[in-house]
Design an enzyme around this catalytic site. Structure first.
Site, mmCIF file in Angstrom:
data_model
loop_
_atom_site.group_PDB
_atom_site.id
_atom_site.type_symbol
_atom_site.label_atom_id
_atom_site.label_comp_id
_atom_site.label_asym_id
_atom_site.label_seq_id
_atom_site.Cartn_x
_atom_site.Cartn_y
_atom_site.Cartn_z
ATOM 1 N N ARG A 101 0.811 -1.218 0.000
ATOM 2 C CA ARG A 101 0.000 0.000 0.000
ATOM 3 C C ARG A 101 0.845 1.270 0.000
ATOM 4 O O ARG A 101 1.743 1.443 0.816
ATOM 5 C CB ARG A 101 -0.935 -0.004 1.203
ATOM 6 C CG ARG A 101 -1.920 1.162 1.210
ATOM 7 C CD ARG A 101 -2.897 1.014 2.357
ATOM 8 N NE ARG A 101 -3.791 -0.101 2.146
ATOM 9 C CZ ARG A 101 -4.325 -0.827 3.131
ATOM 10 N NH1 ARG A 101 -4.016 -0.563 4.382
ATOM 11 N NH2 ARG A 101 -5.141 -1.815 2.856
ATOM 12 N N HIS A 147 4.093 -11.074 1.889
ATOM 13 C CA HIS A 147 4.577 -10.193 2.954
ATOM 14 C C HIS A 147 5.786 -10.781 3.673
ATOM 15 O O HIS A 147 6.403 -10.129 4.509
ATOM 16 C CB HIS A 147 3.434 -9.952 3.956
ATOM 17 C CG HIS A 147 3.668 -8.827 4.910
ATOM 18 N ND1 HIS A 147 3.846 -9.022 6.268
ATOM 19 C CD2 HIS A 147 3.764 -7.492 4.708
ATOM 20 C CE1 HIS A 147 4.019 -7.853 6.864
ATOM 21 N NE2 HIS A 147 3.981 -6.915 5.947
ATOM 22 N N ARG A 160 1.808 -3.137 19.890
ATOM 23 C CA ARG A 160 2.042 -1.719 19.641
ATOM 24 C C ARG A 160 0.763 -0.956 19.298
ATOM 25 O O ARG A 160 0.516 0.126 19.802
ATOM 26 C CB ARG A 160 3.033 -1.552 18.477
ATOM 27 C CG ARG A 160 3.420 -0.102 18.198
ATOM 28 C CD ARG A 160 4.089 0.012 16.846
ATOM 29 N NE ARG A 160 3.142 -0.033 15.749
ATOM 30 C CZ ARG A 160 3.437 -0.455 14.532
ATOM 31 N NH1 ARG A 160 4.629 -0.919 14.265
ATOM 32 N NH2 ARG A 160 2.520 -0.446 13.572
ATOM 33 N N HIS A 204 8.398 -2.879 15.690
ATOM 34 C CA HIS A 204 7.960 -3.624 14.513
ATOM 35 C C HIS A 204 8.306 -5.107 14.589
ATOM 36 O O HIS A 204 7.930 -5.884 13.716
ATOM 37 C CB HIS A 204 8.604 -2.988 13.266
ATOM 38 C CG HIS A 204 7.931 -3.320 11.984
ATOM 39 N ND1 HIS A 204 8.509 -4.144 11.033
ATOM 40 C CD2 HIS A 204 6.735 -2.935 11.472
ATOM 41 C CE1 HIS A 204 7.703 -4.242 10.001
ATOM 42 N NE2 HIS A 204 6.618 -3.533 10.231
#
Length: 733
Positions: free
Chosen positions: A451, A481, A610, A638
């Protein structure tokens, strides 16, 4: 039970300390009455709405702008990141909800809320946070920045020299490319692009053709900077002095409509649906995506931002023109396009470096260090032992070096890699291009549907193809991914494989801003699993069987749930049982229910989430053994890590996947074990560090809102990210 807890803009309830555990007394030594176990796990009260949880995360980012522990420019940066986050939230999430309503395809989530109820709550909460955002900007950050010598000069503050310079700038840089549009039957309302700075102008008088419309629209060209630095020679004070493009246009509005009487000029900005909708049955994914990109800037309208002094008749006119209501209207006390101020944060001169986070040099693993100037061959080092890197505290360079060295190594036969986000200027892509030109077999899975990076990824794909690499766009219905590199090398009479598996993208810039793990290994089973996954992505066939990796959409979700269930069995048998999960988001219902059941069995569950979390901790009989915390600090957390106590024989996995439906069911993801005992123990230790953070962590309450953790009286401050900088990087604060 509350679905979402709203707070006033300046309420400091989030600063309350979490209560300390109470010591046992004679009064509470009596056996407690067992809490009845909840059996209906589908009750909507046990889940938090996904979108409202997302808003809570953005609120935590915004509140970093109030944190005096952060340097001043970094506080401004957090405030601007909040703007960027909210832009994407409206472009994708709100747009999706509005589409459900428009096309009568309303879906009720786990929490029982339909899209109309969620949209109303989003409007209430987002407007409150936006008001807080501009209060922080106007009342706290801008005055403090001005005292430090960084000034955003408003129109009424300009001196004569500055006005003269701005006039020249306007006539030389703005006037030649700006296009005012008077509204009349021959000039209908223009089609305005997504997030474009615009002005609506009210005026009186007749023009040269006798027209008397009373209204005009001015789109600000995207090529113009939204913040303009004033030269030192026109400023009475030193430092840096900036003026907004909106102020420059306001000052010279009369020059754009000569002979007319300007009654008012007001900024506004429109947000549109920016999600891409590709059919599964497309013949050429790249061509279909290119067609969609052309229309992205003009999707359906979802939000209107207008300066707060714009008269109601003009606001009503805009709302009617865009088909929006007051729910989608956001009045702001300042520039409507705050993200464009990021250039000020990114171009800090040496005199203001004390207003930013202290610099650091990422650490380098001992296995790759050498006393000579000659660099260590990364593949040779991997052959001796696995290497684990924790970015950004440790350098991303070994990953780049591994690929670069492989590209020039005459013994390397083939290289395969997945690319999701990599950046326009990528040393890794340069290495792949070089390898292909040298005749190596280079295969790259380019996910062109990443995206907002689609156009860049299409360009990368073309560049790789021109160099002779085989480029595959993955699988139409499933985004690729996973973060994988496989290098095939001839060593003597045998073929040796080397692999990189990561939790984050192959983007060197993000590797300085995001926390991620990288595993470099030549383990026979793992590298063979990676080979099989590449084979599955480029070829055709049934789901491959792998030995050590979990991979979505096939085995990952099932395997994680089985590992959680085993902890529940261990707890019931009186064995050590604990689960620690660190991911960006947790929304998948089966995973949440497995964690609820583990909690009911007595498993200690610690979640470091998170962003979005749909699980409610602390509910008696359901989740009293679950704690959820969010870390929001200097770096974007992350890493995705799964830890299982496993009866004192703990197991650690890292993954490219979050605990979301899209990751576990609709993407190609990998989850890989950290098997080397020292490396696994290190990951566990770093997880414990995050669980002890009392500076940058927020604790999720059962009613859905968060309280910031703070050290109790006499307790030492613990900042996990800073501690990792001190232990892994070259950092002197």
């Amino acid at each position: 039970m509350k679905i979402f807890s709203a707070r006033g803009p300046m309420d400091n309830s989030q600063d309350r300390e979490l209560p300390e555990p109470q010591a046992s007394t004679k009064e509470n030594l009596e056996p407690a009455v067992p809490t009845p176990r909840i059996t209906d796990l589908s009750n909507p009260e046990y889940y938090i709405n996904r979108e409202l949880s997302h808003l809570q995360f953005n609120r935590r980012v915004l509140e970093q702008a109030l944190n005096d522990d952060h340097p001043l420019i970094e506080r401004l940066r957090f405030l601007l990141i909040y703007s960027s986050n909210m832009d994407e939230f409206f472009e994708i999430r709100v747009a999706g909800l509005m589409q459900q309503v428009e096309f009568a395809r309303e879906q009720v989530g786990l929490d029982g809320l339909g899209p109309q109820a969620v949209l109303k709550e989003i409007s209430n909460q987002a407007k409150e946070s936006v008001q807080l955002q501009y209060e922080i900007l106007n009342d706290k950050l801008l005055p403090r920045l001005a005292k430090q010598g960084i000034r955003f000069v408003r129109r009424h503050q300009l001196n004569d020299k500055q006005k003269a310079w701005i006039k020249r700038f306007f006539y030389n840089e703005v006037m030649p490319i700006i296009s005012p549009i008077g509204l009349d039957p021959a000039h209908p309302f223009p089609r305005l692009a997504n997030k474009l700075l615009c002005f609506i102008v009210a005026m009186e008088g007749k023009d040269a053709f006798g027209r008397e419309t009373g209204m005009a629209i001015i789109p600000a060209p995207r090529s113009l900077p939204r913040v303009v630095e004033l030269p030192d020679e026109v400023c009475d004070k030193g430092g840096k002095n900036y003026v907004f493009l909106s102020s420059i246009i306001h000052l010279h509005m009369q020059d754009l409509f000569p002979g007319m009487t300007i009654k008012g000029c007001y900024q506004f900005r429109l947000t549109r649906n920016s999600d891409l909708d590709l059919e599964d049955e497309v013949e050429d994914l790249a061509k279909a995506l290119q067609g969609e990109l052309l229309s992205r800037r003009y999707g359906e309208t979802v939000r209107l931002e207008v300066v707060d002094n714009c008269p109601k008749p003009l606001v009503d006119f805009l709302l009617k023109e865009f088909g929006l209501t007051d729910n989608e209207l956001y009045r702001v006390d300042g520039p409507v396009n705050l993200t464009r101020m990021m250039s000020v944060c990114n171009e800090v001169s040496p005199e203001f470096e004390h207003l930013t986070f202290p610099s650091f040099t990422p650490g380098y693993p001992k296995a790759l260090q050498t006393r000579s100037t000659r660099s260590v061959n990364v593949l040779d080092a991997i052959r001796k032992s696995d290497i684990l890197l924790h970015h950004p505290f440790e350098s991303f360079t070994p990953v780049v070096d591994m690929l670069r060295q492989a590209a020039t190594d005459s013994n390397v036969l083939a290289i395969r890699q997945t690319l999701y986000r990599t950046g326009a200027r990528s040393e890794m892509v340069d290495a792949l291009v070089e390898a292909a030109r040298k005749g190596k077999e280079v295969t790259v899975i380019v996910e062109i549907r990443a995206r907002f990076d689609e156009e860049e990824n299409l360009a990368l794909a073309r560049r790789l193809q021109e160099a002779g690499a085989v480029v595959v766009y993955g699988v139409v219905a499933y985004k690729t991914h996973a973060k994988l590199i496989l290098i095939v090398r001839r060593e003597g009479k045998k073929i040796q494989r080397y692999a990189h598996l990561g939790t984050g993208n192959y983007h060197a810039g993000n590797a300085r801003l995001y926390t991620d793990y990288s595993l470099l290994t030549c383990d026979k089973d793992i590298t063979n699993d990676v080979r099989k996954i590449f084979q599955q992505l480029t070829g055709m066939g049934k789901a491959v069987r792998v030995r050590k990796l979990f991979h979505a959409p096939f085995t990952l979700k099932k395997s994680l749930i089985e590992l959680i269930n085993q902890e529940a069995v261990n707890a019931k048998e009186g064995k050590p049982a604990r689960v620690i999960i660190k991911v960006n988001s947790l929304t998948e219902s089966h995973l949440i229910k497995a964690l609820y059941r583990a909690s009911q069995a007595g498993v200690e569950v610690r979640l470091i989430i998170r962003g979005i979390c749909c699980l409610r901790p602390g509910i008696p009989g359901l989740s009293e053994n679950i704690q959820v915390r969010s870390i929001v600090g200097r770096f974007l957390e992350h890493t995705r890590v799964f830890y299982f106590e496993n009866d004192d024989r703990f197991r650690v996995y890292c993954s490219s996947a979050d605990g979301m439906v899209r990751n576990l069911d609709m993407r190609v993801e990998t989850c890989f074990p950290i098997e080397e005992p020292k490396l696994a123990a290190r990951v566990k230790k770093e997880l414990e560090l995050y669980l002890s953070d009392n500076t940058c962590s927020w604790q999720l309450q059962s009613d859905g809102h968060y309280l910031q953790n703070k050290p109790s009286r006499g307790q030492r401050r613990r900042n996990a990210q800073r501690r990792l900088l001190e232990t892994l990087a070259n950092y002197a604060h």
